[in-house]
Motif scaffolding. Structure first.
Motif, mmCIF file in Angstrom:
data_model
loop_
_atom_site.group_PDB
_atom_site.id
_atom_site.type_symbol
_atom_site.label_atom_id
_atom_site.label_comp_id
_atom_site.label_asym_id
_atom_site.label_seq_id
_atom_site.Cartn_x
_atom_site.Cartn_y
_atom_site.Cartn_z
ATOM 1 N N ARG A 350 -36.604 -70.998 -21.831
ATOM 2 C CA ARG A 350 -37.023 -71.620 -23.095
ATOM 3 C C ARG A 350 -38.408 -72.237 -22.929
ATOM 4 N NH1 ARG A 350 -32.871 -75.719 -25.788
ATOM 5 N NH2 ARG A 350 -31.544 -73.870 -25.495
ATOM 6 N N MET A 351 -39.157 -72.257 -24.037
ATOM 7 C CA MET A 351 -40.436 -72.963 -24.096
ATOM 8 C C MET A 351 -40.183 -74.311 -24.759
ATOM 9 S SD MET A 351 -43.085 -71.210 -22.870
ATOM 10 C CE MET A 351 -44.495 -71.856 -23.771
ATOM 11 N N ILE A 352 -40.544 -75.411 -24.088
ATOM 12 C CA ILE A 352 -40.380 -76.751 -24.644
ATOM 13 C C ILE A 352 -41.727 -77.469 -24.547
ATOM 14 C CG2 ILE A 352 -39.157 -78.961 -24.464
ATOM 15 C CD1 ILE A 352 -36.867 -77.490 -23.120
ATOM 16 N N ASP A 353 -42.271 -77.814 -25.696
ATOM 17 C CA ASP A 353 -43.578 -78.496 -25.768
ATOM 18 C C ASP A 353 -44.643 -77.731 -24.989
ATOM 19 O OD1 ASP A 353 -42.428 -80.520 -27.280
ATOM 20 O OD2 ASP A 353 -41.929 -81.724 -25.511
ATOM 21 N N GLY A 354 -44.598 -76.401 -25.118
ATOM 22 C CA GLY A 354 -45.612 -75.572 -24.484
ATOM 23 C C GLY A 354 -45.387 -75.285 -23.014
ATOM 24 N N ALA A 355 -44.313 -75.827 -22.420
ATOM 25 C CA ALA A 355 -44.012 -75.591 -21.011
ATOM 26 C C ALA A 355 -42.807 -74.652 -20.870
ATOM 27 C CB ALA A 355 -43.734 -76.915 -20.290
ATOM 28 N N LYS A 356 -42.797 -73.827 -19.818
ATOM 29 C CA LYS A 356 -41.716 -72.872 -19.587
ATOM 30 C C LYS A 356 -40.612 -73.521 -18.756
ATOM 31 C CE LYS A 356 -45.089 -69.096 -19.481
ATOM 32 N NZ LYS A 356 -45.742 -68.051 -18.640
ATOM 33 N N TYR A 357 -39.357 -73.321 -19.180
ATOM 34 C CA TYR A 357 -38.233 -73.918 -18.471
ATOM 35 C C TYR A 357 -37.131 -72.882 -18.247
ATOM 36 C CZ TYR A 357 -40.077 -78.627 -19.267
ATOM 37 O OH TYR A 357 -40.864 -79.753 -19.265
ATOM 38 N N ILE A 358 -36.438 -73.062 -17.125
ATOM 39 C CA ILE A 358 -35.189 -72.340 -16.885
ATOM 40 C C ILE A 358 -34.078 -73.361 -17.068
ATOM 41 C CG2 ILE A 358 -33.794 -71.087 -15.186
ATOM 42 C CD1 ILE A 358 -36.429 -70.302 -13.807
ATOM 43 N N LEU A 359 -33.174 -73.113 -17.998
ATOM 44 C CA LEU A 359 -32.095 -74.047 -18.290
ATOM 45 C C LEU A 359 -30.770 -73.494 -17.776
ATOM 46 C CD1 LEU A 359 -32.997 -75.049 -21.976
ATOM 47 C CD2 LEU A 359 -33.771 -76.078 -19.838
ATOM 48 N N ILE A 360 -29.982 -74.371 -17.155
ATOM 49 C CA ILE A 360 -28.664 -73.994 -16.640
ATOM 50 C C ILE A 360 -27.627 -74.910 -17.265
ATOM 51 C CG2 ILE A 360 -27.242 -73.640 -14.578
ATOM 52 C CD1 ILE A 360 -29.850 -73.555 -12.954
ATOM 53 N N ARG A 361 -26.708 -74.331 -18.005
ATOM 54 C CA ARG A 361 -25.653 -75.129 -18.641
ATOM 55 C C ARG A 361 -24.592 -75.482 -17.605
ATOM 56 N NH1 ARG A 361 -24.001 -71.681 -21.759
ATOM 57 N NH2 ARG A 361 -21.819 -71.299 -21.213
ATOM 58 N N VAL A 362 -24.251 -76.772 -17.490
ATOM 59 C CA VAL A 362 -23.259 -77.214 -16.506
ATOM 60 C C VAL A 362 -22.256 -78.144 -17.169
ATOM 61 C CG1 VAL A 362 -24.879 -77.038 -14.588
ATOM 62 C CG2 VAL A 362 -24.646 -79.213 -15.786
#
Length: 376
Positions: A350-362
């Protein structure tokens, strides 16, 4: 050969079932010089020694079809008058008793094999009275339908042990054990002829390589005079490169995830259905997966062209060579995430505030360095 046929021959390598009477060997040093040769009778060995010999050569038929075990095909002309094929046939037909043929084979292997250190060339001959299998699958051991004579070649590294302190029970003291030479598991080898449809097929051999990153092409050229498929590890690396280069900006997490899941699904289905023939996949199947992910036609065409350039238009690959069913990995220069392949849905990008993130649901059970933590 399929998995059942390989397993049937592997079951031969026990004292009570094998017709192997002797094993020929050639000890080669790192200068490609023959140190010694032997023609050792299994009947004159102790049971323990005989079982160890059989266990070593049996491992030449281990591993995965298409990855460690590779079909080698001879063309008609080779079978008719090819020198390499005639040599293999003479080794088989003479039960390894033709001295000229054995010496020619040893020299051919020595000139082609490039191994670090000393190694051993082992040759065994077996004659298998193939039990009759009725149409309903029942095995009738007392009704042999055919005799299958074959040779098995194993090439094993010989490694020197280090001197170690050891306990001698009889003397109740410790002594220094001297250096010794130990025979390792085979690095490469082959079965000839192939056991196809539970029958001898002199147009094929089954080639073995322990290291999936190395196909020992020089050995294959010297013994079979034919090409060998690229190593399984190289197939995987090139497939990943083709996929990434072709998709370019469309190379999203969900696309790569879908390719992995569907190829793994094919492998699981093949296994569940107990299919005997090795599973292969063509580029069309991968293109269908890409299209189902919404990849543009232009990008699918780019994949088509790159696949043809690297593998050939009609080349089929084993899914086991290009995906790992037990591993799903997300990697950055600083972080590596190992994900249960069945739960790759827990990861998203996902892109959040212009930054790239890898999100892991836990949910629960999150640990950092072995310590349970709470996320609030």
């Amino acid at each position: 050969m399929n998995e059942k046929e390989v397993a049937e021959i592997r079951r031969r390598f026990r004292q009570e079932t094998s017709n192997i009477t002797h094993i020929r060997g050639c000890f080669v040093n790192d200068q490609r010089e023959i140190v010694s040769e032997f023609d050792q009778s299994l009947l004159s060995m102790s049971q323990e020694e005989s079982e160890k010999f059989l266990a070593i050569i049996k491992r030449t038929l281990s591993g995965t079809l298409g990855k460690n075990l590779i079909d080698i095909s001879f063309d008609t002309q080779q079978v008719v008058d090819g020198e390499e094929h005639q040599l293999l046939m003479e080794l088989k037909n003479s039960s390894l008793k033709n001295e000229d043929a054995v010496q020619t084979f040893f020299q051919r292997v020595i000139q082609a094999v490039s191994m670090e250190g000393n190694y051993l060339i082992l040759l065994a001959h077996d004659t298998y009275d193939i039990p009759y299998h009725s149409h309903d699958g029942d095995r009738q051991d007392d009704a042999s339908s055919e005799v299958f004579p074959y040779i098995l070649c194993s090439i094993c590294a010989i490694k020197q042990t280090k001197p170690e302190l050891s306990y001698f029970a009889v003397e109740n003291v410790f002594h220094n054990c001297q250096e010794n030479w130990l025979v390792s598991a085979p690095e490469l080898g082959f079965l000839f002829p192939a056991f196809d449809d539970r029958s001898a097929n002199i147009y094929n051999a089954l080639y073995y390589t322990r290291n999936i990153e190395e196909n020992h092409a020089e050995f294959v050229e010297a013994v079979f005079k034919t090409d060998v498929p690229m190593p399984a590890a190289e197939q995987k690396e090139i497939f990943q490169s083709v996929l990434g280069d072709a998709l370019a900006e469309e190379c999203r997490y969900d696309v790569v995830q879908s390719v992995h899941e569907q190829l793994c699904g094919m492998i699981e289905e093949h296994k569940a259905n107990k299919e005997t023939e090795p599973l292969v996949v063509c580029k069309g199947a991968v293109k269908d997966v890409l299209q189902s992910c919404g990849v543009s036609d232009a990008t699918v065409s780019a994949f088509d062209e790159k696949y043809d350039a690297e593998f050939g238009a009609d080349t089929e690959l084993s899914p086991r060579n290009i995906v790992d069913t037990k591993k799903f990995e997300v990697r950055t220069p600083d972080v590596t995430i190992h994900v249960n392949p069945d739960r790759s849905d827990l990861v998203e990008t996902r892109m959040i505030d212009g930054a790239k993130y890898i999100l892991i649901r836990v949910e629960e059970g999150v640990e950092v360095n072995g310590v349970n933590i709470h996320i609030s």
